[in-house]
Motif scaffolding. Structure first.
Motif, PDB file in Angstrom:
ATOM      1  N   ALA A 287      69.191  55.961  54.004  1.00 50.18           N
ATOM      2  CA  ALA A 287      68.364  55.849  52.796  1.00 50.18           C
ATOM      3  C   ALA A 287      68.308  54.419  52.267  1.00 50.18           C
ATOM      4  O   ALA A 287      67.226  53.906  51.932  1.00 50.18           O
ATOM      5  CB  ALA A 287      68.890  56.790  51.718  1.00 50.18           C
TER       6      ALA A 287
ATOM      7  N   HIS B   6      56.600  56.533  42.710  1.00 53.32           N
ATOM      8  CA  HIS B   6      57.099  56.623  44.085  1.00 53.32           C
ATOM      9  C   HIS B   6      56.279  57.644  44.859  1.00 53.32           C
ATOM     10  O   HIS B   6      55.902  58.692  44.336  1.00 53.32           O
ATOM     11  CB  HIS B   6      58.575  57.032  44.097  1.00 53.32           C
TER      12      HIS B   6
ATOM     13  N   THR C  84      63.120  52.710  50.573  1.00 50.22           N
ATOM     14  CA  THR C  84      61.899  53.073  49.853  1.00 50.22           C
ATOM     15  C   THR C  84      62.185  53.723  48.510  1.00 50.22           C
ATOM     16  O   THR C  84      61.279  54.250  47.868  1.00 50.22           O
ATOM     17  CB  THR C  84      61.054  54.050  50.703  1.00 50.22           C
TER      18      THR C  84
ATOM     19  N   VAL D  49      64.263  56.328  48.212  1.00 43.58           N
ATOM     20  CA  VAL D  49      64.738  57.697  48.406  1.00 43.58           C
ATOM     21  C   VAL D  49      66.251  57.742  48.228  1.00 43.58           C
ATOM     22  O   VAL D  49      66.945  56.742  48.381  1.00 43.58           O
ATOM     23  CB  VAL D  49      64.362  58.230  49.815  1.00 43.58           C
ATOM     24  N   ARG D  50      66.754  58.934  47.873  1.00 46.29           N
ATOM     25  CA  ARG D  50      68.187  59.105  47.670  1.00 46.29           C
ATOM     26  C   ARG D  50      68.787  59.896  48.819  1.00 46.29           C
ATOM     27  O   ARG D  50      68.129  60.768  49.392  1.00 46.29           O
ATOM     28  CB  ARG D  50      68.456  59.839  46.356  1.00 46.29           C
TER      29      ARG D  50
ATOM     30  N   SER E 126      60.359  68.236  57.141  1.00 46.15           N
ATOM     31  CA  SER E 126      60.504  67.782  55.759  1.00 46.15           C
ATOM     32  C   SER E 126      59.878  68.821  54.841  1.00 46.15           C
ATOM     33  O   SER E 126      59.086  69.661  55.283  1.00 46.15           O
ATOM     34  CB  SER E 126      59.820  66.421  55.550  1.00 46.15           C
TER      35      SER E 126
ATOM     36  N   VAL F 296      55.586  60.626  47.331  1.00 45.47           N
ATOM     37  CA  VAL F 296      56.206  61.818  47.894  1.00 45.47           C
ATOM     38  C   VAL F 296      55.619  62.083  49.271  1.00 45.47           C
ATOM     39  O   VAL F 296      56.335  62.270  50.244  1.00 45.47           O
ATOM     40  CB  VAL F 296      55.995  63.045  46.978  1.00 45.47           C
TER      41      VAL F 296
ATOM     42  N   SER G 104      66.456  69.387  45.699  1.00 50.22           N
ATOM     43  CA  SER G 104      66.507  68.060  45.083  1.00 50.22           C
ATOM     44  C   SER G 104      67.048  68.146  43.659  1.00 50.22           C
ATOM     45  O   SER G 104      66.590  68.985  42.882  1.00 50.22           O
ATOM     46  CB  SER G 104      65.111  67.443  45.048  1.00 50.22           C
TER      47      SER G 104
END
Length: 244
Positions: free
Chosen positions: A101, A52, A107, A109-110, A212, A54, A117
């Protein structure tokens, strides 16, 4: 044989790349990947499905410093209602993280219910009372808190919402604006270049701004240190001597 490059410690690699760029007088930035671009980018780089994204790190010549534009100056005037914890909590409760999400981004993401996290440095994560609430109950509680703080149909709350230009960011900000409208808050959404949004963050010259972060090493402090008043990324304006 050697492990594929996508299984290295990405955070440490990014940090080393950026430090090397800065030492050579170059500029460097970190950007998210819009959900609709992920399949094509994975195919281009030959990445397996279980990897995935980042972020993407860019390196180049340093752009001119962002100026203190009238837009950014105007944002300062709107910070006052956000010193009220009830207002901040109401705005947070109204954001449907699961919908953003799982239905908007899609995508992998949670939904985020804490700043750190889960899984970082063995951190198990936390389950907040708000996470366990049905969405309708969160909205009702958000409206109650705003009413208690003095906002409602006769005194509506209007907030400027700033984000850096990118299609995925735009989708998220529009969704947040719609979710806030459901509790009687009007969002004035504006987009600026990335450098201008970073300038607003660094000078704390904003009301609400998209930002972010990610961990460059496997420890919760990679996230938590950002709220320390001596941190180079101390951009929130929140201070607490006990936390420092």
């Amino acid at each position: 044989g050697p492990a594929p490059y996508w299984y290295v410690d990405a955070g440490s690699l990014f940090l080393l790349l950026q430090l090397a760029a800065l030492s050579e007088g170059l500029g460097t930035g970190v950007y998210g990947v819009p959900g609709e671009d992920v399949p094509a980018l994975k195919a281009l780089l030959g990445l397996p499905e279980d990897v995935h994204f980042v972020c993407v790190v860019t390196i180049g010549r340093q752009p001119p410093e962002a100026d203190d534009s009238p837009l950014v100056s105007r944002l300062t005037e709107a910070r006052k209602p956000l010193d009220d914890l009830r207002v901040r909590r109401a705005l947070s409760l109204a954001i449907d993280r699961e919908a953003i999400a799982n239905q908007l981004l899609k995508t992998g993401v949670r939904p985020a219910w804490s700043f750190v996290s889960p899984g970082i440095g063995g951190y198990p994560g936390l389950t907040s009372a708000e996470e366990a609430m049905p969405a309708a109950k969160r909205v009702a509680e958000a409206r109650r808190l705003l009413d208690e703080a003095g906002y409602g149909p006769d005194n509506p709350l209007t907030l400027p919402l700033l984000y850096d230009t990118q299609e995925e960011n735009r989708k998220i900000m529009v969704a947040i604006g719609d979710l806030w409208q459901a509790i009687g808050v009007r969002a004035e959404i504006s987009n600026v270049e990335f450098g201008a949004s970073i300038g607003a963050l660094r000078t704390k010259n904003y009301a609400v701004v998209r930002s972010s972060t990610f961990s460059v090493y496997d420890d919760p402090m990679a996230f938590l240190q950002q709220f320390g008043s001596q941190s180079p990324t101390y951009w929130s304006g929140w201070t607490n001597p006990g936390y420092d």
